[in-house]
Enzyme design. Structure first.
Site, PDB file in Angstrom:
ATOM      1  CG  HIS A 173     -72.224 -56.901 -13.540  1.00  0.00           C
ATOM      2  ND1 HIS A 173     -72.816 -55.795 -13.061  1.00  0.00           N
ATOM      3  CD2 HIS A 173     -71.153 -56.248 -14.168  1.00  0.00           C
ATOM      4  CE1 HIS A 173     -72.472 -54.725 -13.396  1.00  0.00           C
ATOM      5  NE2 HIS A 173     -71.315 -54.857 -14.171  1.00  0.00           N
ATOM      6  CB  SER A 174     -70.373 -55.445 -10.292  1.00  0.00           C
ATOM      7  OG  SER A 174     -70.046 -54.396  -9.273  1.00  0.00           O
TER       8      SER A 174
END
EC number: 3.1.-.-
Length: 905
Positions: A173-174
């Protein structure tokens, strides 16, 4: 005081620019659809089992940990290792928690229970201590090395098992997705340790805010490696973006580079993902149930029945991801689908000879085959289209496409020259009503062209097309639409005749050069507004046209109107270039600063900051030079000279490579920057006055200094202490302390001036010149000067500008300070420290400037040179700092240093 120095027209301009910026910000932060994601819930209490790491590894990375996710009985069973499932590693992003794994982990556990644990996944998660790696890049390499060790540790947990995995799948994520890609750059990393990589809202192209060189260097290393070694990288990678709801990471940054020889990478926006069809914000992309369900379905389809692990077949992996994330044919995935279906049996066969046909099924006890002879239809029509409202059931065609309320199929008859009949299969249903519609049509009759309005029409004009025919499917070609700065509102008005029941129409914006489609569902008759803007600009060599696909009702007429949305254009400017605003603000302040220094040199007095900002902060002093340099870099001789001088790449060229260079953008950003510089100056001036009032209220009023001393007794000691603080702890901390010392000195001067004015009788005939003649008597040394009230006012005007510049330096250095404070229990010294070199120069400079008055430098031989430097440096800030913000302070400390040296030369 600052307000009085600007005329009403300029003030009106600054207010207008605030209004314009507010429109753009509103569109970015609020101008999107509501959150339609369903929340993922755990059926049992989530548990996170800490995996013991080797002592040397735990000592080397004291802030990092590895966890195994579980619930209920599954968690209890797996407390006793080794494990037997398929390992998946979740990597959180900037300030992300390892507990974010629970959404996909819980859904995967439920899916495994449904198949009696024939296969199951073990979800691991890394605790990065919620580090701010998007703002401070010094720990990215450390995170990457720790993840490598975690992967080796995870695989050891399956040692001795019959189907022990040799690799792991990673969900990042990210910034976690970027860390996963960086694993391949490690010298001792074996590529086959990762079998699949799925990233969620990961900015792959460039950092969102490049606040230190460690971030940009890390990006350059990762992206260059992936581009140069694309032929050797066999890692299947999927990047999922959140769409316009994600204002933290715009979707254009998440698209992996498209290389002709790298076919294992897919990039898609969540609004285009089948069975998801929603935009997600930066956090909800982790827990959005629709998206996590799609991801889990893909994981289970990737399992190899022989190895009971994720398949090593790259073609199958790409086919599965395409099936679930790009185009869902409304069928369960099959690795080798049967193209020919068996239509024999005792079913009813019904011939249909009309070109338009509708069938309503309800409680049908027998399955029916409807046959359409194609021989006659080929002479008149080019395509056939069918749709069904039955979303569940058996499908025979792999050409179908799943949409939110219907399944649709479009075939070009020319592609099937030997096909004699089209067969529509209607299964037996009990208690379920659904409708099947089919029609033959000419492509020309269903393809309409709608040229979009001009960018500068400001929504005052519009263009429209009217659909009067009774069709089921239309393509509206949006001509001249392909730039990221274009933004429109499309209004679809549907008028229906004799509608007795609810009818649904679907409007799909299809962008052929990237997977960023969006869908709008409308109940007709109605008036529906659709926002139309892009995440990725149309490539130069791409001739496709953006389409508005309309899945309509034959009982309705439609009118489609398009007009430019000015607020959304501003939103696109903020979305794509908002991160460059600090550079333009600093550039405007530097121009005003240079003007003040020159006015001090030429007239002996320092003019107001706002006056100089209005006079000096002009776009024509900056933009033409950047444009000329960019033009000259197109010539080989100039580029060679540029490289010999070791100058960095021009930021405008970086923007051009990302299809983000637009002639008026720099002008708009400069106006926004000047506006911000004005209001920030007003705020800092008001803050100094407020603090001085508090000082006077708490402490006995002080007097103006009678003797000006450049080097006070405590100044060398303070400077040495702050330099030691910078060396032993954090450079940003020392900069902040120096800044506070400087502000304290200015507040003290403001309080002294206020006290002096309140104690003196008002004499309007006493002019500034006479006061200067009577009070300015130079001693033999420049270090002993009398300070008058007018000199104090001049000094305050100069200091207010310096405070503005220093404030932006402090703001740009704050991320590393926050990171250091957050990790203080693990590391007393920040290493690497992006602000340390700057602190060594800036600390003594600020210490001297805090004791500097205009009367002490106006006769300096260096003043003229110091007043000329800010203009080229303002150009340099825009040329090299707009996409590399960490360079901005380097352009600011130079004029400040020259200003300080004016005391001695």
């Amino acid at each position: 005081m600052l307000l009085h120095s600007v005329n009403l027209w300029n003030l009106a301009f600054y207010v207008f620019m605030v209004f314009m910026a507010t429109l753009g910000l509103w569109d970015v932060f609020f101008g999107f659809e509501e959150n339609k994601c369903s929340m993922s819930y755990m059926f049992e209490y989530p548990e996170y089992q800490k995996i013991e790491l080797p002592k040397k590894l735990a000592k080397r990375y004291p802030a990092y940990e590895l966890y195994l996710y579980g619930e209920g009985s599954y968690a209890e069973e797996h407390k006793i290792l080794p494990l037997t499932g398929i390992p998946v590693l979740f990597l959180p992003g900037n300030a992300g928690s390892y507990k974010q794994v629970r959404s996909i982990g819980s859904i995967a556990l439920r899916k495994a229970e449904d198949i009696d644990f024939k296969y199951h996944f073990d979800f691991f998660s890394v605790n990065f201590n919620e580090e701010l790696v998007a703002l401070y890049g010094g720990s990215l390499q450390k995170q990457t090395k720790f993840v490598h060790e975690c992967i080796k540790t995870i695989l050891k947990l399956y040692k001795g098992q019959e189907f022990a995995p040799k690799s792991v799948a990673i969900i990042g994520h990210s910034m976690g997705g970027l860390v996963a890609r960086a694993l391949l750059t490690l010298t001792n990393f074996k590529h086959d340790l990762i079998n699949l990589l799925i990233t969620q809202a990961t900015p792959h192209v460039a950092p969102v805010m490049p606040l230190d060189r460690f971030i940009t260097d890390f990006y350059m290393t990762v992206n260059n490696y992936w581009i140069l070694n694309a032929r050797q990288i066999n890692l299947t990678t999927l990047s999922v973006a959140g769409g316009f709801r994600d204002y933290q990471v715009r979707s254009g940054l998440t698209f992996l580079p498209k290389l002709s020889h790298h076919t294992s990478a897919l990039s898609v926006v969540s609004s285009a993902v089948p069975k998801t069809w929603v935009s997600t914000d930066h956090l909800s992309i982790v827990w959005c149930k629709q998206l996590q369900l799609t991801t889990v379905r893909a994981f289970f389809d990737l399992i190899d029945a022989d190895t009971k692990q994720i398949t090593q077949n790259s073609k199958k992996k790409l086919a599965v991801l395409t099936h679930h994330f790009i185009r869902h044919p409304s069928k369960h995935f099959e690795e080798k689908p049967a193209i020919i279906s068996d239509l024999t049996g005792t079913s009813m066969w019904v011939p249909v000879k009309v070109s338009k046909w509708t069938y309503v099924a309800y409680n049908e006890s027998e399955k029916i085959y409807f046959t359409f002879p194609l021989e006659n239809h080929r002479k008149i029509y080019t395509h056939v289209y069918c749709q069904s409202t039955m979303l569940q059931g058996v499908d025979l065609s792999w050409k179908a496409e799943l949409l939110p309320t219907i399944k649709s199929l479009t075939l070009r008859l020319q592609d099937y020259p030997f096909l004699s009949h089209l067969v529509v299969y209607v299964p037996s249903v009990h208690g379920t009503k659904f409708v099947v519609d089919c029609e033959f049509f000419k492509r020309e009759a269903r393809s309409l062209q709608l040229p979009v309005t001009h960018l500068f029409s400001f929504g005052l004009s519009s263009r429209k097309v009217v659909i009067n025919t009774s069709g089921l499917y239309y393509n509206i070609e949006l001509l001249n639409f392909g730039q990221i700065y274009q933004a429109f509102k499309i209004n679809v008005v549907s008028k229906c005749s004799a509608v007795k029941e609810e009818i649904t129409s679907i409007y799909k914006l299809h962008i052929p050069w990237s997977y960023e489609d969006s869908l709008t569902i409308a109940q007709v008759p109605s008036s529906t507004e659709i926002s139309v803007k892009l995440h990725i600009a149309q490539p130069e060599n791409d001739s496709h046209v953006a389409l508005l696909k309309m899945y309509t009702s034959s009982d309705c007429k439609y009118e489609v109107t398009v007009k430019t949305s000015f607020s959304q254009i501003l939103g696109q400017v903020v979305r794509f270039h908002g991160g460059a605003l600090p550079a333009y603000v600093v550039s405007s302040i530097l121009l005003a600063y240079g003007g003040q220094l020159y006015s001090l040199f030429s007239t002996g007095c320092c003019l107001e900051y706002a006056t100089m900002l209005d006079k000096e902060a002009k776009p024509y002093k900056v933009d033409p030079f950047v444009i000329i340099i960019k033009f000259l870099l197109g010539y080989k001789w100039f580029k060679e000279l540029w490289d010999v001088l070791l100058l960095p790449e021009l930021d405008a060229i970086v923007l051009t490579s990302q299809s983000m260079c637009f002639p008026l953008i720099s002008l708009i950003l400069f106006l926004f920057g000047t506006c911000t510089a004005y209001w920030s100056g007003l705020l800092s001036s008001a803050s100094v006055r407020l603090l001085s009032s508090l000082w006077l209220a708490l402490k006995r009023p002080s007097e103006l200094p009678k003797d000006i001393k450049m080097i006070s007794p405590d100044l060398p000691f303070l400077t040495i202490v702050l330099i030691i603080v910078s060396w032993t702890t954090c450079g940003a901390l020392a900069i902040l302390l120096s800044y506070l010392y400087y502000v304290f000195k200015i507040v003290h001067l403001q309080a002294s001036l206020t006290t002096f004015k309140n104690s003196q009788p008002v004499n309007p005939k006493h002019s500034r010149r006479s006061e200067k003649k009577s009070n300015h008597h130079k001693d033999s040394s420049v270090h002993h000067l009398r300070l008058s009230a007018n000199d104090a006012e001049d000094s305050l005007r100069m200091h207010s500008t310096v405070i503005n510049l220093l404030t932006w330096i402090v703001l740009l250095s704050m991320p590393s300070l926050i990171y250091w404070l957050k990790n203080l229990r693990y590391y007393f010294k920040l290493n690497p420290d992006p602000c340390k070199p700057l602190a060594f120069i800036l600390i003594p400079t600020m210490a001297i400037l805090g004791n500097t008055y205009t009367v002490s430098i106006k006769s300096s031989k260096l003043l003229k040179t110091a007043s000329q430097f800010p203009v080229p440096l303002a150009v340099g800030v825009i040329a090299f700092g707009s996409t590399h913000l960490y360079r901005v302070p380097c352009f600011v400390f130079i004029p400040l240093l020259l200003h300080a040296l004016c005391n001695f030369m």
